[in-house]
Design an enzyme around this catalytic site. Structure first.
Site, PDB file in Angstrom:
ATOM      1  N   ARG A 109       0.836  -1.198   0.000  1.00  0.00           N
ATOM      2  CA  ARG A 109       0.000   0.000   0.000  1.00  0.00           C
ATOM      3  C   ARG A 109       0.879   1.260   0.000  1.00  0.00           C
ATOM      4  O   ARG A 109       1.935   1.289   0.611  1.00  0.00           O
ATOM      5  CB  ARG A 109      -0.944  -0.015   1.206  1.00  0.00           C
ATOM      6  CG  ARG A 109      -1.878  -1.223   1.190  1.00  0.00           C
ATOM      7  CD  ARG A 109      -2.769  -1.285   2.411  1.00  0.00           C
ATOM      8  NE  ARG A 109      -3.731  -0.189   2.429  1.00  0.00           N
ATOM      9  CZ  ARG A 109      -4.617  -0.008   3.419  1.00  0.00           C
ATOM     10  NH1 ARG A 109      -4.615  -0.833   4.455  1.00  0.00           N
ATOM     11  NH2 ARG A 109      -5.473   0.995   3.372  1.00  0.00           N
ATOM     12  N   SER A 155      -5.873   8.558  -0.426  1.00  0.00           N
ATOM     13  CA  SER A 155      -6.285   8.310   0.954  1.00  0.00           C
ATOM     14  C   SER A 155      -6.260   9.606   1.737  1.00  0.00           C
ATOM     15  O   SER A 155      -5.310  10.392   1.639  1.00  0.00           O
ATOM     16  CB  SER A 155      -5.353   7.291   1.623  1.00  0.00           C
ATOM     17  OG  SER A 155      -5.656   7.165   3.001  1.00  0.00           O
ATOM     18  N   SER A 156      -7.288   9.807   2.554  1.00  0.00           N
ATOM     19  CA  SER A 156      -7.303  10.975   3.436  1.00  0.00           C
ATOM     20  C   SER A 156      -6.314  10.815   4.581  1.00  0.00           C
ATOM     21  O   SER A 156      -6.019  11.785   5.289  1.00  0.00           O
ATOM     22  CB  SER A 156      -8.714  11.178   3.995  1.00  0.00           C
ATOM     23  OG  SER A 156      -9.097  10.077   4.802  1.00  0.00           O
ATOM     24  N   GLN A 157      -5.794   9.604   4.794  1.00  0.00           N
ATOM     25  CA  GLN A 157      -4.863   9.387   5.901  1.00  0.00           C
ATOM     26  C   GLN A 157      -3.578  10.202   5.755  1.00  0.00           C
ATOM     27  O   GLN A 157      -2.957  10.572   6.753  1.00  0.00           O
ATOM     28  CB  GLN A 157      -4.533   7.906   6.040  1.00  0.00           C
ATOM     29  CG  GLN A 157      -5.699   7.077   6.578  1.00  0.00           C
ATOM     30  CD  GLN A 157      -5.373   5.601   6.668  1.00  0.00           C
ATOM     31  OE1 GLN A 157      -4.315   5.147   6.228  1.00  0.00           O
ATOM     32  NE2 GLN A 157      -6.288   4.838   7.233  1.00  0.00           N
ATOM     33  N   ASP A 296     -15.357   2.757   2.770  1.00  0.00           N
ATOM     34  CA  ASP A 296     -15.121   1.550   3.560  1.00  0.00           C
ATOM     35  C   ASP A 296     -16.377   0.685   3.657  1.00  0.00           C
ATOM     36  O   ASP A 296     -16.289  -0.507   3.972  1.00  0.00           O
ATOM     37  CB  ASP A 296     -14.634   1.903   4.962  1.00  0.00           C
ATOM     38  CG  ASP A 296     -13.126   2.103   5.024  1.00  0.00           C
ATOM     39  OD1 ASP A 296     -12.440   1.789   4.029  1.00  0.00           O
ATOM     40  OD2 ASP A 296     -12.630   2.572   6.062  1.00  0.00           O
ATOM     41  N   LYS A 323      -6.698  -0.656  -0.845  1.00  0.00           N
ATOM     42  CA  LYS A 323      -6.888  -0.947   0.568  1.00  0.00           C
ATOM     43  C   LYS A 323      -6.139  -2.243   0.892  1.00  0.00           C
ATOM     44  O   LYS A 323      -5.133  -2.561   0.266  1.00  0.00           O
ATOM     45  CB  LYS A 323      -8.383  -1.060   0.874  1.00  0.00           C
ATOM     46  CG  LYS A 323      -9.154   0.220   0.629  1.00  0.00           C
ATOM     47  CD  LYS A 323      -8.853   1.271   1.680  1.00  0.00           C
ATOM     48  CE  LYS A 323      -9.778   2.474   1.574  1.00  0.00           C
ATOM     49  NZ  LYS A 323      -9.571   3.439   2.669  1.00  0.00           N
TER      50      LYS A 323
END
Length: 411
Positions: A109, A155-157, A296, A323
Site C-alpha cells: 500500500r 487516501s485521506s490518511q 469503507d 486498501k
C-alpha cells in the site's frame, strides 16, 4: 429488535493515540478499540519510547510534545495503515533515527504522498526498497513547518497524518489539498484536534494548522460506524431490527451515512441523539450511489446488492483498489463465484439482481470482505470464508457477536 454492542472506532482510536502521545500530560482514552490494528499502533508508540498503560476499558498515554523518548527505534506496523502513515509523521517531529516496516500486505500500500510531503518539509527520509512504500527510515531533527501542497486523492490518511503533526512544527503548517477522498475522515481529525486544544482554520482548499502543541484530555471513543454497517445491513437484509447505541446525530464518523443508503433502498432508519436503528421492511430497491466519502462500506453494500429488486451501481470508489486488497475486484470476483452478474470499471461496480449460490469466499486477508460476505450469508446458507480470522484487524469478536445477533433474530 437487537441492541448490538459494536466496539470502539478504529479511526478514532488511532487518532486519539497520536494526539495523546503528542500532548502535554497524560490522556485517558475510554473504550478504545481492542484489535490487531490498534494494538500494533499502541505497540509502535511503546517502541518509540512513549508510556502507554492499557486496561480493557481505558488506555492512559503520557505525551511528549518533543517527540519520541528514544534516539532510535525499529517499529513494525503490522497490517495497520494508520500506524504506517501516522507514526512516521509523529517521529519526524522528534530527534533520532526511526525505521518503520510492516506486513507484506501493508508494504504493497502506498505512503508516497505522505513521505513526499515530509521531504518537502525538510525531513531526511529513505525508502529502503520500493520508492513510496515501506520499509522506510526517518532521520528526525524536528519539524520547522511551512507551506506544502498535497494530493490526498488516494487516501485521506496522508492529510490526517500531516494535520496531526502540524501543531508540533515550530512554524505550524499550511496544506493546500489538490484532491481529497473520504473527506468525512478529515472532519473526524479536525474535531478531535479541537478536543485536544488545537483549532485548524480552513481557507478554501487550504488547511492552516497553528503551532503550539496539544493538551492532554480524557477522551471517550465512540463505536465504529464502519463495523456497525454490517449489523445495519443484516437488519435490512433479514427484515429484522438493529440498534447501535453511542452512534447518533452527533457522531463524528461519516460512515454512519451508510444508513441513508439503506433508507434509499427501503429500510426504516431512525437516527436519535445517541443511537441509530435500522429495521428491514422485507424489500431492497436497486439504486445508483456515489460512495466516495464512505468507501469503507462499499463491500457491505456490494455483498447484499444481489438481493435488491434492481441493479445496484456504486460509483467513485477507486481508492478501494488500494486498501488491504483491491476491494472492487475482490467483491466482483466473489459475487461471480456465487453466480451473480457483475460489471466493473476503474472506479465503479454494478451488480445485477440474482440468487447467490453457496461458495467459498476469498477474503484476501481483508477484514471488510470477510464481514461483508458474512452478512450476505444470512440469505445464502453454505457460504464459507477462506480466512475468517482476518477480522482480528478491527473486530476480533465479530463472528461470535454476529452469531449471537442471528440467534436473537432467529435467522
Amino acid at each position: 429488535m437487537s441492541v448490538v454492542a459494536v466496539p470502539g472506532s478504529k479511526s478514532v482510536t488511532a487518532r486519539a493515540l497520536f494526539l495523546a502521545a503528542a500532548a502535554d500530560g497524560t490522556s485517558a482514552l475510554r473504550r478504545p478499540l481492542l484489535s490487531d490494528d490498534t494494538d500494533g499502533f499502541a505497540e509502535g508508540l511503546v517502541r518509540l519510547g512513549y508510556r502507554v498503560e492499557r486496561e480493557p476499558d481505558v488506555w492512559r498515554i503520557t505525551g511528549r510534545p518533543a517527540g519520541p523518548a528514544v534516539p532510535e527505534a525499529d517499529v513494525y506496523c503490522r497490517d495497520a495503515a494508520t500506524a504506517a502513515r501516522f507514526l512516521p509523521a509523529l517521529a519526524a517531529a522528534g530527534h533520532g533515527t526511526y525505521r518503520f516496516d510492516a506486513s507484506a500486505q501493508m508494504r504493497r500500500r502506498p505512503v508516497a504522498p505522505l513521505t513526499g510531503a515530509l521531504r518537502s518539509l525538510g525531513v531526511d527520509l529513505t525508502h529502503e526498497e520500493a520508492e513510496g512504500h515501506l520499509p522506510l527510515t526517518v532521520v528526525a531533527g524536528g519539524l520547522k513547518g511551512g507551506a506544502i501542497e498535497l494530493d490526498a486523492g488516494l487516501s485521506s490518511q496522508f492529510l490526517t497524518a500531516l494535520l496531526l503533526a502540524g501543531p508540533l512544527m515550530a512554524e505550524g503548517l499550511r496544506i493546500r489539498v489538490t484532491d481529497l477522498v473520504s473527506a468525512p475522515y478529515v472532519e473526524i481529525t479536525l474535531a478531535m484536534m479541537r478536543r485536544f486544544g488545537v483549532e485548524v482554520a480552513r481557507e478554501g482548499d487550504t488547511f492552516v494548522v497553528p503551532p503550539g502543541g496539544y493538551r492532554a484530555t480524557d477522551y471517550p471513543v465512540e463505536p465504529d460506524a464502519s463495523t456497525a454497517s454490517y449489523f445495519f445491513a443484516a437488519a435490512a437484509l433479514s427484515g429484522r431490527g438493529a440498534t447501535v447505541e453511542g452512534l447518533g446525530a452527533d457522531a463524528l464518523q461519516g460512515d454512519l451515512a451508510f444508513v441513508e443508503v439503506l433508507r434509499r433502498m427501503g429500510a426504516d432508519v431512525e437516527i436519535g441523539t445517541d443511537a441509530t436503528t435500522v429495521t428491514g421492511t422485507g424489500r431492497l430497491s436497486g439504486l445508483t450511489v456515489n460512495m466516495r466519502d464512505i468507501s469503507d462500506t462499499m463491500p457491505t453494500l456490494a455483498a447484499i446488492a444481489p438481493f435488491a429488486d434492481g441493479p445496484v451501481r456504486i460509483e467513485d470508489v477507486y481508492n478501494t483498489r488500494i486498501k488491504e486488497c483491491d476491494r472492487l475486484e475482490a467483491c466482483a470476483d466473489n459475487l461471480r463465484r456465487q453466480g451473480v452478474e457483475v460489471a466493473t470499471g476503474r472506479d465503479w461496480i454494478e451488480i445485477r439482481p440474482g440468487t447467490p449460490a453457496p461458495a467459498t469466499i476469498a477474503c484476501h486477508g481483508d477484514h471488510r470482505i470477510a464481514m461483508s460476505f458474512s452478512v450476505a450469508a444470512l440469505r445464502t446458507p453454505g457460504t464459507v470464508l477462506d480466512d475468517p480470522g482476518c477480522v482480528k484487524k478491527t473486530f476480533p469478536g465479530f463472528h461470535e457477536v454476529f452469531a449471537a445477533t442471528r440467534a436473537e433474530w432467529g435467522v
